[in-house]
Design an enzyme around this catalytic site. Structure first.
Site, mmCIF file in Angstrom:
data_model
loop_
_atom_site.group_PDB
_atom_site.id
_atom_site.type_symbol
_atom_site.label_atom_id
_atom_site.label_comp_id
_atom_site.label_asym_id
_atom_site.label_seq_id
_atom_site.Cartn_x
_atom_site.Cartn_y
_atom_site.Cartn_z
ATOM 1 N N GLU A 56 50.821 92.230 -26.648
ATOM 2 C CA GLU A 56 50.308 92.302 -28.013
ATOM 3 C C GLU A 56 49.845 93.719 -28.384
ATOM 4 O O GLU A 56 48.840 93.894 -29.072
ATOM 5 C CB GLU A 56 49.207 91.273 -28.246
ATOM 6 C CG GLU A 56 49.141 90.818 -29.699
ATOM 7 C CD GLU A 56 48.280 89.587 -29.944
ATOM 8 O OE1 GLU A 56 47.425 89.654 -30.840
ATOM 9 O OE2 GLU A 56 48.475 88.575 -29.233
ATOM 10 N N TYR A 92 56.345 92.727 -38.539
ATOM 11 C CA TYR A 92 55.364 92.502 -37.477
ATOM 12 C C TYR A 92 56.017 92.798 -36.125
ATOM 13 O O TYR A 92 56.977 92.136 -35.733
ATOM 14 C CB TYR A 92 54.838 91.071 -37.499
ATOM 15 C CG TYR A 92 53.824 90.782 -36.403
ATOM 16 C CD1 TYR A 92 52.477 91.012 -36.613
ATOM 17 C CD2 TYR A 92 54.241 90.299 -35.167
ATOM 18 C CE1 TYR A 92 51.547 90.751 -35.611
ATOM 19 C CE2 TYR A 92 53.328 90.051 -34.153
ATOM 20 C CZ TYR A 92 51.984 90.281 -34.379
ATOM 21 O OH TYR A 92 51.076 90.054 -33.388
ATOM 22 N N GLU A 94 55.467 93.942 -31.826
ATOM 23 C CA GLU A 94 54.619 94.075 -30.654
ATOM 24 C C GLU A 94 55.392 94.794 -29.556
ATOM 25 O O GLU A 94 56.622 94.868 -29.593
ATOM 26 C CB GLU A 94 54.166 92.707 -30.125
ATOM 27 C CG GLU A 94 53.251 91.941 -31.053
ATOM 28 C CD GLU A 94 52.795 90.627 -30.440
ATOM 29 O OE1 GLU A 94 53.064 90.395 -29.234
ATOM 30 O OE2 GLU A 94 52.171 89.829 -31.165
ATOM 31 N N HIS A 150 55.671 87.194 -24.478
ATOM 32 C CA HIS A 150 54.672 86.610 -25.373
ATOM 33 C C HIS A 150 55.414 85.615 -26.254
ATOM 34 O O HIS A 150 56.096 85.991 -27.210
ATOM 35 C CB HIS A 150 53.990 87.695 -26.212
ATOM 36 C CG HIS A 150 52.911 87.173 -27.105
ATOM 37 N ND1 HIS A 150 52.319 87.930 -28.095
ATOM 38 C CD2 HIS A 150 52.296 85.949 -27.163
ATOM 39 C CE1 HIS A 150 51.401 87.212 -28.711
ATOM 40 N NE2 HIS A 150 51.375 86.005 -28.173
ATOM 41 N N ASP A 184 51.663 85.315 -22.001
ATOM 42 C CA ASP A 184 51.149 84.280 -22.893
ATOM 43 C C ASP A 184 52.303 83.368 -23.289
ATOM 44 O O ASP A 184 53.091 83.679 -24.165
ATOM 45 C CB ASP A 184 50.517 84.933 -24.123
ATOM 46 C CG ASP A 184 49.935 83.920 -25.097
ATOM 47 O OD1 ASP A 184 50.018 82.706 -24.817
ATOM 48 O OD2 ASP A 184 49.409 84.343 -26.141
ATOM 49 N N ASP A 228 48.283 81.025 -20.879
ATOM 50 C CA ASP A 228 48.842 82.118 -20.072
ATOM 51 C C ASP A 228 49.289 81.597 -18.711
ATOM 52 O O ASP A 228 48.528 80.901 -18.020
ATOM 53 C CB ASP A 228 47.807 83.222 -19.914
ATOM 54 C CG ASP A 228 47.330 83.736 -21.261
ATOM 55 O OD1 ASP A 228 47.864 84.736 -21.735
ATOM 56 O OD2 ASP A 228 46.424 83.086 -21.857
ATOM 57 N N HIS A 268 41.964 86.089 -24.948
ATOM 58 C CA HIS A 268 42.535 85.546 -23.714
ATOM 59 C C HIS A 268 41.851 86.167 -22.502
ATOM 60 O O HIS A 268 41.381 87.305 -22.565
ATOM 61 C CB HIS A 268 44.029 85.868 -23.605
ATOM 62 C CG HIS A 268 44.896 85.119 -24.559
ATOM 63 N ND1 HIS A 268 45.768 84.134 -24.175
ATOM 64 C CD2 HIS A 268 45.037 85.232 -25.899
ATOM 65 C CE1 HIS A 268 46.415 83.667 -25.234
ATOM 66 N NE2 HIS A 268 45.978 84.314 -26.305
#
Length: 359
Positions: A56, A92, A94, A150, A184, A228, A268
């Site tokens: 992230e 968006y 990551e 992720h 994750d 996770d 997390h």
């Protein structure tokens, strides 16, 4: 006989383990990176590991990833980083980053899984990214792959099932059978029901080993969700994994920080596992079923051993070398630095004495 016992103790006392972690650091961008009071804790958490996957990362300017590497190395330790491109189907994006200690491992290559055009017909919102690791610490397991992912929460079941193809592609690309995927997974609660979990391809195929159980809470909030995970495949890697070391690491309890600071770090907890050489498997086996770890053998309570690692605003923060969890397993005496504790050595010595005396 005494010489044999001495050699046994010498060998096992020098055995090391790699501590590998995965940490989803919520919205890790310029804003969070600019908060020194938060970054100090992130530094301490990442330094716990020999290899750690960070997820992230959201920084279009590209300053955060090398900045963290420089922070980790600021105390004289050696740290390197390998990272992915910015991933996502729209604006968006990551990134994944693997931070590692080059005195413990060599990264031979990286691998970006490609599932086609990012138009929604592809398998992943953020395609898995990984590294091929070479280490002398892990004994007969010289090379193995580590993939980070992720999983998109609203497409969790579909993306989790697609991980089988990722395992296959990575093994072919690297020419190895031993690969782990961690990160994750969003593999619990409202995103993946218990019934859906049991039908996942990674759960119905017993060649895959799930190390973080369904009953583990990897979130810092009031929810109780095992999002996770760490999943392994390959005989050598599964044999080298110290199953009892697989856990969520509750940094809030360790550093005695309040809920506000804990959530400022992330929503997390990191998850982790130790990978060691085959010497550990001279001791009693542990058993794992349905993704949950159960253990047999020596009962050992891991002791919390602390050293002062840094000073913040005049007060010291203690970074424990071991988890405070109580674990019933032959490998639970392994310190997070990788050294085998004297308890395991004594157990091994006594086992040999009993074996010889019975002849």
């Amino acid at each position: 006989m005494l010489s044999f016992l001495w050699i046994s103790l010498l060998v096992i006392s020098q055995t090391e383990a790699l501590k590998i972690g995965a940490f989803n650091i919520q919205t890790l961008g310029r804003t969070k990176y600019g908060k020194e009071e938060v970054m100090v804790y992130i530094d301490l958490i990442l330094r716990r590991y020999d290899i750690v996957l960070v997820q992230e990362i959201r920084d279009a300017a590209g300053n955060v990833i090398p900045g963290i590497r420089n922070r980790l190395a600021s105390n004289g330790e050696e740290w390197e980083v390998v990272y992915s491109e910015r991933l996502g189907r729209n604006s968006y994006k990551e990134q994944y980053a693997f931070y590692y200690r080059p005195d413990k491992i060599t990264v031979e290559s990286s691998y970006q899984y490609d599932d086609g055009v990012d138009d929604g017909t592809d398998a992943f919102s953020r395609e898995p990214f990984g590294i091929l690791v070479n280490s002398d610490i892990t004994g007969g397991l010289k090379k193995f792959g580590i993939l980070g992912v992720h999983i998109a929460p609203n497409e969790a079941v579909e993306e989790l099932n697609a991980l089988v193809d990722v395992f296959t592609a990575a093994k072919e690309n690297w020419g190895v059978d031993d690969v782990m995927i961690m990160g994750d997974f969003n593999a619990d609660c409202t995103y993946v029901s218990d019934e859906e979990k049991e039908q996942l391809d990674l759960r119905t195929d017993n060649s895959y080993l799930w190390l973080i159980g369904d009953d583990v809470d990897t979130t810092v909030s009031s929810t109780d969700c095992a999002y996770d995970r760490i999943v392994l495949t390959g005989d050598l890697l599964k044999a080298a994994a110290i199953t009892s070391s697989a856990q969520e690491w509750r940094f809030d309890n360790v550093f005695n920080v309040n809920a506000t600071m804990t959530k400022a770090v992330s929503d997390h907890y990191p998850v982790e596992v130790n990978i060691a050489s085959d010497i550990f498997h001279l001791l009693p086996e542990s058993n794992s079923t349905d993704g949950n770890t159960t253990d047999s053998g020596m009962s050992t309570t891991m002791e919390l051993t602390s050293v002062t690692t840094t000073s913040i605003l005049g007060s010291s923060i203690s970074d424990p070398l071991t988890s405070s969890h109580t674990t019933t397993d032959r490998n639970s005496a392994v310190r997070s630095t990788g050294s085998v504790s004297w308890k395991l050595a004594v157990y091994f010595l006594l086992s040999n004495i009993l074996a010889v005396s019975s002849l």
